[in-house]
Enzyme design. Structure first.
Site, mmCIF file in Angstrom:
data_model
loop_
_atom_site.group_PDB
_atom_site.id
_atom_site.type_symbol
_atom_site.label_atom_id
_atom_site.label_comp_id
_atom_site.label_asym_id
_atom_site.label_seq_id
_atom_site.Cartn_x
_atom_site.Cartn_y
_atom_site.Cartn_z
ATOM 1 N N ASP A 12 2.855 -5.112 10.853
ATOM 2 C CA ASP A 12 4.157 -4.455 10.657
ATOM 3 C C ASP A 12 5.314 -5.342 11.133
ATOM 4 O O ASP A 12 5.149 -6.124 12.073
ATOM 5 C CB ASP A 12 4.162 -3.122 11.425
ATOM 6 C CG ASP A 12 5.307 -2.220 10.990
ATOM 7 O OD1 ASP A 12 5.905 -2.472 9.919
ATOM 8 O OD2 ASP A 12 5.617 -1.267 11.724
ATOM 9 N N GLY A 13 6.458 -5.197 10.486
ATOM 10 C CA GLY A 13 7.679 -5.859 10.957
ATOM 11 C C GLY A 13 8.141 -7.036 10.117
ATOM 12 O O GLY A 13 9.044 -7.772 10.536
ATOM 13 N N GLY A 15 9.841 -6.968 7.328
ATOM 14 C CA GLY A 15 11.217 -6.724 6.886
ATOM 15 C C GLY A 15 12.214 -6.941 8.015
ATOM 16 O O GLY A 15 13.248 -7.583 7.838
ATOM 17 N N ASN A 60 3.041 2.757 0.374
ATOM 18 C CA ASN A 60 3.894 1.610 0.003
ATOM 19 C C ASN A 60 4.260 1.608 -1.482
ATOM 20 O O ASN A 60 5.205 0.929 -1.898
ATOM 21 C CB ASN A 60 3.218 0.272 0.354
ATOM 22 C CG ASN A 60 3.189 -0.029 1.843
ATOM 23 O OD1 ASN A 60 2.357 -0.787 2.315
ATOM 24 N ND2 ASN A 60 4.109 0.555 2.602
ATOM 25 N N TRP A 61 3.525 2.378 -2.320
ATOM 26 C CA TRP A 61 3.877 2.476 -3.753
ATOM 27 C C TRP A 61 5.279 3.064 -3.917
ATOM 28 O O TRP A 61 5.906 2.899 -4.949
ATOM 29 C CB TRP A 61 2.872 3.345 -4.522
ATOM 30 C CG TRP A 61 1.520 2.706 -4.697
ATOM 31 C CD1 TRP A 61 0.348 3.141 -4.168
ATOM 32 C CD2 TRP A 61 1.200 1.529 -5.458
ATOM 33 N NE1 TRP A 61 -0.680 2.309 -4.536
ATOM 34 C CE2 TRP A 61 -0.192 1.315 -5.331
ATOM 35 C CE3 TRP A 61 1.944 0.625 -6.230
ATOM 36 C CZ2 TRP A 61 -0.850 0.241 -5.954
ATOM 37 C CZ3 TRP A 61 1.290 -0.439 -6.837
ATOM 38 C CH2 TRP A 61 -0.084 -0.617 -6.703
ATOM 39 N N ARG A 180 -1.318 -3.068 16.322
ATOM 40 C CA ARG A 180 -0.150 -2.864 15.461
ATOM 41 C C ARG A 180 0.992 -3.705 16.020
ATOM 42 O O ARG A 180 1.297 -3.608 17.207
ATOM 43 C CB ARG A 180 0.269 -1.399 15.394
ATOM 44 C CG ARG A 180 1.469 -1.242 14.446
ATOM 45 C CD ARG A 180 1.931 0.175 14.264
ATOM 46 N NE ARG A 180 2.930 0.230 13.195
ATOM 47 C CZ ARG A 180 3.024 1.181 12.280
ATOM 48 N NH1 ARG A 180 2.198 2.199 12.299
ATOM 49 N NH2 ARG A 180 3.950 1.131 11.352
ATOM 50 N N ILE A 187 -0.177 5.223 13.828
ATOM 51 C CA ILE A 187 -1.365 4.758 13.112
ATOM 52 C C ILE A 187 -1.089 4.674 11.606
ATOM 53 O O ILE A 187 -1.772 3.958 10.876
ATOM 54 C CB ILE A 187 -2.559 5.713 13.400
ATOM 55 C CG1 ILE A 187 -2.828 5.811 14.918
ATOM 56 C CG2 ILE A 187 -3.824 5.278 12.678
ATOM 57 C CD1 ILE A 187 -3.126 4.496 15.608
ATOM 58 N N GLU A 199 -10.043 0.882 20.747
ATOM 59 C CA GLU A 199 -9.001 0.547 21.723
ATOM 60 C C GLU A 199 -7.732 0.151 20.974
ATOM 61 O O GLU A 199 -7.778 -0.711 20.086
ATOM 62 C CB GLU A 199 -9.459 -0.629 22.608
ATOM 63 C CG GLU A 199 -10.631 -0.294 23.508
ATOM 64 C CD GLU A 199 -10.299 0.758 24.551
ATOM 65 O OE1 GLU A 199 -9.169 0.751 25.064
ATOM 66 O OE2 GLU A 199 -11.177 1.606 24.835
HETATM 67 C C1 FPP Z 1 4.875 -4.236 6.916
HETATM 68 O O1 FPP Z 1 6.131 -4.830 7.057
HETATM 69 C C2 FPP Z 1 4.036 -5.018 6.056
HETATM 70 C C3 FPP Z 1 3.631 -4.642 4.799
HETATM 71 C C4 FPP Z 1 3.999 -3.387 4.164
HETATM 72 C C5 FPP Z 1 2.783 -5.472 3.989
HETATM 73 C C6 FPP Z 1 1.960 -6.491 4.712
HETATM 74 C C7 FPP Z 1 1.808 -7.600 3.790
HETATM 75 C C8 FPP Z 1 1.698 -8.901 4.108
HETATM 76 C C9 FPP Z 1 1.589 -9.410 5.477
HETATM 77 C C10 FPP Z 1 1.695 -9.920 3.035
HETATM 78 C C11 FPP Z 1 0.601 -9.776 2.028
HETATM 79 C C12 FPP Z 1 -0.748 -9.691 2.618
HETATM 80 C C13 FPP Z 1 -1.817 -10.441 2.269
HETATM 81 C C14 FPP Z 1 -3.126 -10.152 2.860
HETATM 82 C C15 FPP Z 1 -1.723 -11.535 1.314
HETATM 83 P P1 FPP Z 1 7.396 -3.951 6.653
HETATM 84 O O2 FPP Z 1 7.863 -4.433 5.331
HETATM 85 O O3 FPP Z 1 7.068 -2.504 6.719
HETATM 86 O O4 FPP Z 1 8.383 -4.360 7.782
HETATM 87 P P2 FPP Z 1 9.548 -3.447 8.371
HETATM 88 O O5 FPP Z 1 8.910 -2.222 8.954
HETATM 89 O O6 FPP Z 1 10.168 -4.320 9.400
HETATM 90 O O7 FPP Z 1 10.484 -3.142 7.224
#
Ligand code: FPP
Length: 239
Positions: A12-13, A15, A60-61, A180, A187, A199
């Site tokens: 996560d993170g 963006g 995420n869709w 995370r 979660i 854990e």
């Molecule tokens: C969360 O960051 C991350 C995702 C929704 C996607 C994770 C994808 C990758 C790391 C790249 C593709 C993966 C592979 C295995 C090739 P966020 O966009 O929710 O960040 P934010 O909460 O800061 O907006």
């Protein structure tokens, strides 16, 4: 050092990392892929048997079309560029989630890479794609009902072990560690059944910043945690 068998990660993170650096969100995801490479390599070096990454959730869709497409295209490139690393390091690729929602060309590519690496056995890298734990459990319950109606199973025989075989994670051990990043402490519909005794580690850094030092300190802290699985520890009640 006791090495966990299975590490699961909510990456996560991306963006927020991009915004902090004055970059478009896409650049955050791109940088996130570099972290994926780093961590896959390190887990393989440490002989961790299972690594499961939450790459795209069923929720995420609902992100803007442009971002969904950017993530799909990153996945596409990742699969093409990483296959040699997976083969060289004896890593088997596995996927969990509702793949029917992926664009056909991407689904075929994923399935192809899964097939190509089927014989590898040192580590299993599982990508959770179009994955949601509630959706996984609902699909499992539907299959259980279908088998019960068809007389393939007797509902009286359904126990935790049997139910687990209907989940996407069949044949995988439950995670020992769930990480995370980004400081959020939730979660988010990831492996809800499987993390009953896992854990949990919440790391404040954004996923693009997650490095080997972060992983190392989590592994060190894991050594000091006492896992009781609902029982009492030997120290409290020595045998
Ligand atoms: C969360 O960051 C991350 C995702 C929704 C996607 C994770 C994808 C990758 C790391 C790249 C593709 C993966 C592979 C295995 C090739 P966020 O966009 O929710 O960040 P934010 O909460 O800061 O907006």
């Amino acid at each position: 050092m006791e090495i966990p068998e299975h590490i699961a990660i909510i990456m996560d993170g991306n963006g927020r990392w991009a915004r902090q650096n004055g970059l478009p969100r896409f650049a955050g995801h791109q940088e996130g892929v570099n972290t994926v490479r780093r961590i896959v390599r390190e887990c393989s070096r440490l002989q961790i048997r299972y690594l499961t990454l939450y790459a795209f959730s069923s929720e995420n869709w609902h992100r803007p079309e442009q971002e969904v497409q950017a993530l799909m295209s990153l996945l596409d490139t990742y699969l093409a560029s990483e296959i040699s690393l997976l083969q060289q390091n004896d890593i088997r690729l596995n996927v969990i989630g509702d793949l029917t929602r992926l664009p056909t060309h991407l689904r075929e590519k994923v399935e192809d890479k899964v097939r190509q690496t089927r014989g590898n056995s040192s580590m299993t890298l599982t990508l959770a794609l179009s994955y949601g734990a509630r959706d996984e459990m609902l699909r499992a319950v539907r299959s259980v009902c279908t088998d019960a109606v068809a007389g393939v199973i007797d509902p009286a025989d359904l126990d935790e072990r049997m139910f687990s075989t209907y989940l996407d994670t069949v044949a995988m051990p439950d995670p020992d560690i769930l990480i995370r990043t980004s400081g959020e402490q939730r979660i988010s519909n990831f492996l809800l059944w499987q993390i009953a005794y896992t854990e949990l580690f919440f790391c404040p850094c954004f996923w693009p910043e997650f490095g080997l030092d972060h992983l190392d300190s989590i592994l060190k802290e894991y050594q000091n945690r006492c896992r009781r699985f609902g029982r009492v520890s030997n120290e409290t009640f020595p045998q």
